[in-house]
Design a protein around this motif. Structure first.
Motif, PDB file in Angstrom:
ATOM      1  N   ALA A   1     -11.851   5.000   1.880  1.00 50.11           N
ATOM      2  CA  ALA A   1     -13.014   5.879   1.680  1.00 50.11           C
ATOM      3  C   ALA A   1     -13.839   5.931   2.962  1.00 50.11           C
TER       4      ALA A   1
ATOM      5  N   TYR B   1      -4.252   1.117  -4.244  1.00 48.32           N
ATOM      6  CA  TYR B   1      -2.802   1.119  -4.480  1.00 48.32           C
ATOM      7  C   TYR B   1      -2.447   0.093  -5.555  1.00 48.32           C
TER       8      TYR B   1
ATOM      9  N   CYS C   1      -9.746   7.910  -2.955  1.00 47.31           N
ATOM     10  CA  CYS C   1      -9.459   6.724  -2.129  1.00 47.31           C
ATOM     11  C   CYS C   1      -9.558   5.517  -3.046  1.00 47.31           C
TER      12      CYS C   1
ATOM     13  N   LEU D   1      -4.551  -6.181  -6.174  1.00 47.77           N
ATOM     14  CA  LEU D   1      -4.869  -6.540  -4.793  1.00 47.77           C
ATOM     15  C   LEU D   1      -5.627  -7.874  -4.738  1.00 47.77           C
TER      16      LEU D   1
ATOM     17  N   PHE E   1       0.840  -1.211   0.000  1.00 46.34           N
ATOM     18  CA  PHE E   1       0.000   0.000   0.000  1.00 46.34           C
ATOM     19  C   PHE E   1       0.868   1.250   0.000  1.00 46.34           C
TER      20      PHE E   1
END
Ligand code: FAD
Ligand code: NA7
Length: 449
Positions: A210, A275, A272, A292, A166
């Protein structure tokens, strides 16, 4: 005497430190030499809060997207080390959702309890390039000392990549954003919710960042928050002042236009939007490619890289995270034992088939409760081989309850109290509900009801 094995650990965040801690406990001075490179001046990874954004004091990309008023978003009982409990560290039971300073203090307590890990670490040293030489079957690791700007190369038998997942933000663009008359930033650069006092915020994304930034900003005085989602809304029972709308389509001056035809006047935008996995220092096929995931492809036991490096390259902490510190710890224990030859090796085809089986299971997960069960199984599987976690199912139950608490009330889930799996002590309540607790110092948090 057989040659000493040389192990390179990249990164001294919670994962890299877990590797060092376990090596320090398991190895003898004759069997392994361990060197850890860390580009920051200190250990702790993204638990090192900094006011800086963009580049750090050395001109390198700022690693951590940690923010000032972060409180754990998961119960501490699910990340407590079996051999080093919160009660042991603080000398008393503390509430279940600690602020970042409390968690960092706890981590540092474990890293300094009966071990001296600093001598393993070359601080302020960034890894620039890692390649594998098929001739001598060793890794070449190229580094730069950021204090002196001297570069050097060293040879290792094993490499453990523990640089986090991240830290390189995913930054999408939207029509009109260049001309938007207000501040635009990614969550990675968010530091202090007070900066948004009195403002009307637009938050893009529908996941953990978020959720937490919307709540924080409202708590610290934002006027209103609109969260805009792409696939599905978070759907929480939001407090007055936060609402959700379908994805923003374009910006005109201070107006955001949404997919449902509605619009809103806003002062600032926070993306938001997650990554990207990024390992720019890994040579060609040594570089793990993934987005992810709870179980990225091509990793035996979620750790041994199967596409290069002859099973001597490991990625740690590469899984999306419900569990954190304990998952890193059992993974580290497994990797250390594997390197020390204490785990029976499998053939390449067995490892591939095993990794494939987990990826297949992963593809069948439907919701957060399935995810929790899956990650619990992953931990139990690693534990089985190394005798780590006595009963992973207890943490699983806490996680399920936590998800239900969030559904019930997103503002009060951090006020719930869970029982330590290891001490059996129920955590006390904080002196104030999270929504009203403005002091996140260690002193204020540990001073319980
Ligand atoms: P990191 O903590 O990112 O550490 C990686 C280390 O590698 C860093 O020190 C970095 O400087 C170093 N490094 C990177 N590249 C190089 C290089 N080329 N050369 C040398 N060194 C390098 N988890 C929780 O349990 N609770 C929470 O409340 C929580 N909140 C979070 C909030 C945010 C905003 C984020 C982004 C994550 C949060 N997490 C939380 C999850 C977090 O990922 C883990 O807690 C943990 O920090 C991961 O540890 P790590 O060692 O894998 O990575
Ligand atoms: P996540 O969990 O990866 O979530 C990213 C969110 O961003 C997710 O809701 C995505 O929507 C959304 N996203 C990504 N790209 C876009 C675009 N182009 N447009 C709109 N929305 C987009 O990242 P987080 O930062 O929330 O969490 C990561 C960690 O940081 C976590 O451990 C926290 O504790 C802190 P999708 O649902 O895919 O449509």
């Amino acid at each position: 005497m057989a040659n000493k094995k040389k192990v390179c650990v990249i990164g001294a965040g919670p994962c890299g430190m877990a590797a060092l801690f376990n090596f320090a406990k398991l190895k003898s001075d004759n069997d392994v030499e361990v060197v850890c490179y860390e580009k920051q001046k200190n250990w702790g990874g993204l638990w090192n809060y900094t006011w800086r954004t963009g580049t750090d004091g050395y001109g390198e990309p700022c690693h951590a997207g940690m923010y000032k008023h972060l409180w754990s978003n998961g119960p501490k009982e699910c990340l407590e080390f079996p051999d080093y409990t919160f009660e042991k560290h603080f000398g008393k039971a503390i509430p279940s959702f600690p602020p970042r300073l409390v968690l960092k203090d706890y981590l540092e307590g474990r890293w300094t309890s009966n071990v001296d890990l600093k001598p393993y670490i070359r601080f302020s040293t960034v890894v620039r390039h890692v390649e594998y030489n098929e001739m001598d079957k060793k890794f070449r690791v190229e580094t730069t000392d950021l204090e002196t700007y001297q570069s050097s190369k060293e040879t290792f038998d094993y490499v453990i990549v523990a640089t986090g997942i991240f830290n390189v933000p995913n930054v999408p663009d939207f029509p009109g954003l260049d001309e938007f008359e207000g501040r635009v930033q990614h969550a990675h650069n968010f530091r202090d919710a007070k900066e948004f006092k009195g403002q009307r915020l637009l938050i893009v994304g529908a996941s953990y960042s978020a959720e937490d930034l919307a709540l924080q900003c409202l708590k610290f005085g934002a006027k209103s928050v609109v969260c805009t989602w792409r696939t599905k809304p978070m759907g929480f029972n939001w407090p007055k002042g936060i609402e959700e709308r379908p994805l923003v389509q374009k910006f005109e001056e201070k107006t955001a236009h949404f997919k449902d035809g509605s619009s809103a006047e806003i002062d600032a935008v926070i993306l938001c939007t997650g990554y990207k996995y990024s390992f720019p220092f890994m040579d060609g096929k040594l570089c793990l490619q993934s987005s992810l995931s709870l179980f990225p492809d091509n990793l035996y036991k979620g750790s041994v890289y199967l596409l290069g490096g002859d099973n001597k390259l490991f990625y740690m902490g590469i899984q999306d995270q419900y569990y954190t510190f304990t998952m890193f710890d059992v993974q580290a224990l497994w990797v250390c034992k594997y390197i020390l030859g204490k785990i029976e090796p499998k053939s390449p085809s067995e490892m591939k088939a095993n990794a494939h089986k987990w990826c297949q299971k992963r593809s069948e997960l439907k919701n957060c409760h399935d995810d929790i069960d899956f990650q619990t199984e992953f931990i139990a599987d690693l534990s089985k081989g190394v005798g780590y976690f006595p009963d992973a199912t207890k943490a699983r139950e806490i996680f399920h309850t936590w998800e239900h608490d969030k559904e019930k009330n997103i503002v009060t889930y951090r006020d719930q109290c869970f029982t330590s799996i290891f001490t059996g002590t129920k955590s006390p309540g904080h002196t104030a509900p999270w929504w009203q607790a403005m002091d996140d110092s260690i002193k204020a948090f540990v001073n319980t009801k």
